[in-house]
Design a protein around this motif. Sequence first.
Motif, PDB file in Angstrom:
ATOM      1  N   ASN A 175       0.814  -1.219   0.000  1.00  0.00           N
ATOM      2  CA  ASN A 175       0.000   0.000   0.000  1.00  0.00           C
ATOM      3  C   ASN A 175       0.847   1.269   0.000  1.00  0.00           C
ATOM      4  O   ASN A 175       0.589   2.201   0.759  1.00  0.00           O
ATOM      5  CB  ASN A 175      -0.979   0.008   1.175  1.00  0.00           C
ATOM      6  N   MET A 176       1.848   1.287  -0.839  1.00  0.00           N
ATOM      7  CA  MET A 176       2.705   2.461  -0.980  1.00  0.00           C
ATOM      8  C   MET A 176       2.855   2.748  -2.467  1.00  0.00           C
ATOM      9  O   MET A 176       3.079   1.833  -3.253  1.00  0.00           O
ATOM     10  CB  MET A 176       4.080   2.210  -0.351  1.00  0.00           C
ATOM     11  N   SER A 177       2.715   3.988  -2.844  1.00  0.00           N
ATOM     12  CA  SER A 177       2.901   4.363  -4.239  1.00  0.00           C
ATOM     13  C   SER A 177       4.346   4.806  -4.465  1.00  0.00           C
ATOM     14  O   SER A 177       5.077   5.091  -3.512  1.00  0.00           O
ATOM     15  CB  SER A 177       1.945   5.483  -4.623  1.00  0.00           C
ATOM     16  N   LEU A 178       4.721   4.897  -5.706  1.00  0.00           N
ATOM     17  CA  LEU A 178       6.075   5.308  -6.038  1.00  0.00           C
ATOM     18  C   LEU A 178       6.337   6.758  -5.625  1.00  0.00           C
ATOM     19  O   LEU A 178       7.455   7.115  -5.280  1.00  0.00           O
ATOM     20  CB  LEU A 178       6.329   5.115  -7.533  1.00  0.00           C
ATOM     21  N   GLU A 179       5.289   7.575  -5.627  1.00  0.00           N
ATOM     22  CA  GLU A 179       5.429   8.969  -5.194  1.00  0.00           C
ATOM     23  C   GLU A 179       5.755   9.061  -3.701  1.00  0.00           C
ATOM     24  O   GLU A 179       6.348  10.034  -3.248  1.00  0.00           O
ATOM     25  CB  GLU A 179       4.158   9.760  -5.489  1.00  0.00           C
ATOM     26  N   GLN A 180       5.364   8.068  -2.929  1.00  0.00           N
ATOM     27  CA  GLN A 180       5.646   8.040  -1.490  1.00  0.00           C
ATOM     28  C   GLN A 180       6.985   7.390  -1.170  1.00  0.00           C
ATOM     29  O   GLN A 180       7.422   7.406  -0.027  1.00  0.00           O
ATOM     30  CB  GLN A 180       4.550   7.263  -0.757  1.00  0.00           C
ATOM     31  N   ALA A 181       7.640   6.814  -2.154  1.00  0.00           N
ATOM     32  CA  ALA A 181       8.869   6.043  -1.938  1.00  0.00           C
ATOM     33  C   ALA A 181      10.094   6.947  -1.967  1.00  0.00           C
ATOM     34  O   ALA A 181      10.988   6.773  -2.777  1.00  0.00           O
ATOM     35  CB  ALA A 181       8.981   4.943  -2.985  1.00  0.00           C
ATOM     36  N   HIS A 182      10.136   7.890  -1.061  1.00  0.00           N
ATOM     37  CA  HIS A 182      11.310   8.747  -0.930  1.00  0.00           C
ATOM     38  C   HIS A 182      12.437   7.956  -0.283  1.00  0.00           C
ATOM     39  O   HIS A 182      12.206   7.076   0.547  1.00  0.00           O
ATOM     40  CB  HIS A 182      10.998   9.980  -0.081  1.00  0.00           C
ATOM     41  N   TYR A 183      13.665   8.275  -0.640  1.00  0.00           N
ATOM     42  CA  TYR A 183      14.825   7.524  -0.161  1.00  0.00           C
ATOM     43  C   TYR A 183      14.876   7.467   1.369  1.00  0.00           C
ATOM     44  O   TYR A 183      15.036   6.395   1.947  1.00  0.00           O
ATOM     45  CB  TYR A 183      16.116   8.139  -0.718  1.00  0.00           C
ATOM     46  N   GLN A 184      14.742   8.596   2.034  1.00  0.00           N
ATOM     47  CA  GLN A 184      14.841   8.617   3.501  1.00  0.00           C
ATOM     48  C   GLN A 184      13.723   7.805   4.150  1.00  0.00           C
ATOM     49  O   GLN A 184      13.938   7.135   5.162  1.00  0.00           O
ATOM     50  CB  GLN A 184      14.820  10.060   4.022  1.00  0.00           C
ATOM     51  N   LYS A 185      12.534   7.849   3.575  1.00  0.00           N
ATOM     52  CA  LYS A 185      11.402   7.092   4.117  1.00  0.00           C
ATOM     53  C   LYS A 185      11.656   5.592   3.981  1.00  0.00           C
ATOM     54  O   LYS A 185      11.489   4.831   4.941  1.00  0.00           O
ATOM     55  CB  LYS A 185      10.124   7.486   3.382  1.00  0.00           C
ATOM     56  N   LEU A 186      12.076   5.156   2.785  1.00  0.00           N
ATOM     57  CA  LEU A 186      12.387   3.740   2.594  1.00  0.00           C
ATOM     58  C   LEU A 186      13.528   3.295   3.498  1.00  0.00           C
ATOM     59  O   LEU A 186      13.483   2.213   4.080  1.00  0.00           O
ATOM     60  CB  LEU A 186      12.752   3.461   1.132  1.00  0.00           C
ATOM     61  N   LYS A 187      14.544   4.128   3.609  1.00  0.00           N
ATOM     62  CA  LYS A 187      15.700   3.796   4.450  1.00  0.00           C
ATOM     63  C   LYS A 187      15.282   3.619   5.904  1.00  0.00           C
ATOM     64  O   LYS A 187      15.727   2.691   6.577  1.00  0.00           O
ATOM     65  CB  LYS A 187      16.766   4.872   4.323  1.00  0.00           C
ATOM     66  N   SER A 188      14.404   4.474   6.393  1.00  0.00           N
ATOM     67  CA  SER A 188      13.959   4.345   7.787  1.00  0.00           C
ATOM     68  C   SER A 188      13.120   3.086   7.985  1.00  0.00           C
ATOM     69  O   SER A 188      13.241   2.408   9.008  1.00  0.00           O
ATOM     70  CB  SER A 188      13.186   5.587   8.229  1.00  0.00           C
ATOM     71  N   TYR A 189      12.276   2.723   7.005  1.00  0.00           N
ATOM     72  CA  TYR A 189      11.503   1.473   7.096  1.00  0.00           C
ATOM     73  C   TYR A 189      12.424   0.256   7.057  1.00  0.00           C
ATOM     74  O   TYR A 189      12.224  -0.706   7.798  1.00  0.00           O
ATOM     75  CB  TYR A 189      10.487   1.387   5.966  1.00  0.00           C
ATOM     76  N   ILE A 190      13.434   0.303   6.190  1.00  0.00           N
ATOM     77  CA  ILE A 190      14.373  -0.817   6.089  1.00  0.00           C
ATOM     78  C   ILE A 190      15.172  -0.954   7.377  1.00  0.00           C
ATOM     79  O   ILE A 190      15.380  -2.065   7.876  1.00  0.00           O
ATOM     80  CB  ILE A 190      15.294  -0.638   4.867  1.00  0.00           C
ATOM     81  N   ASP A 191      15.609   0.164   7.950  1.00  0.00           N
ATOM     82  CA  ASP A 191      16.337   0.127   9.233  1.00  0.00           C
ATOM     83  C   ASP A 191      15.477  -0.486  10.323  1.00  0.00           C
ATOM     84  O   ASP A 191      15.953  -1.313  11.114  1.00  0.00           O
ATOM     85  CB  ASP A 191      16.787   1.526   9.641  1.00  0.00           C
ATOM     86  N   ALA A 192      14.214  -0.099  10.390  1.00  0.00           N
ATOM     87  CA  ALA A 192      13.311  -0.635  11.420  1.00  0.00           C
ATOM     88  C   ALA A 192      13.098  -2.133  11.231  1.00  0.00           C
ATOM     89  O   ALA A 192      13.107  -2.897  12.208  1.00  0.00           O
ATOM     90  CB  ALA A 192      11.979   0.105  11.387  1.00  0.00           C
TER      91      ALA A 192
END
Length: 121
Positions: free
Chosen positions: A77-94
């Motif tokens: 439930n995430m669009s490509l417009e929401q896939a900012h680098y910092q946001k993805l990086k924080s999700y991956i870190d978590a």
Amino acid sequence: MSNILAGLFEHHSDYKKLEADLENVGFESSDYIVYLDESHINAQYLASVSVKNNEQIDGAKNIFSQNAVVKTFLFENMSLEQAHYQKLKSYIDARSKAEIHNSPYVRIKASSNGMDSEVKF
């Protein structure tokens, strides 16, 4: 809403080949983002692909594995417009911190005879 499949790639992998492979299987250039670090030559990079169904997920995973992916992550439930680098990086870190890693094999030596010759008085 679509899902995002993100992949972290090896240092030696070529992001141009990844882009060409994704487009050869039917993804448009607007369906993926490759995040590059301009300060390091041959550095690891992250790529995200917008996928809508299991068939596209499998196709993107196959392309990722052909291009030396280290790890993949699926964000629902995430669009490509929401896939900012910092946001993805924080999700991956978590997710990485929450992952339970396998512990090494531990061998426990137990005595079955009670006291033996290892005990000295």
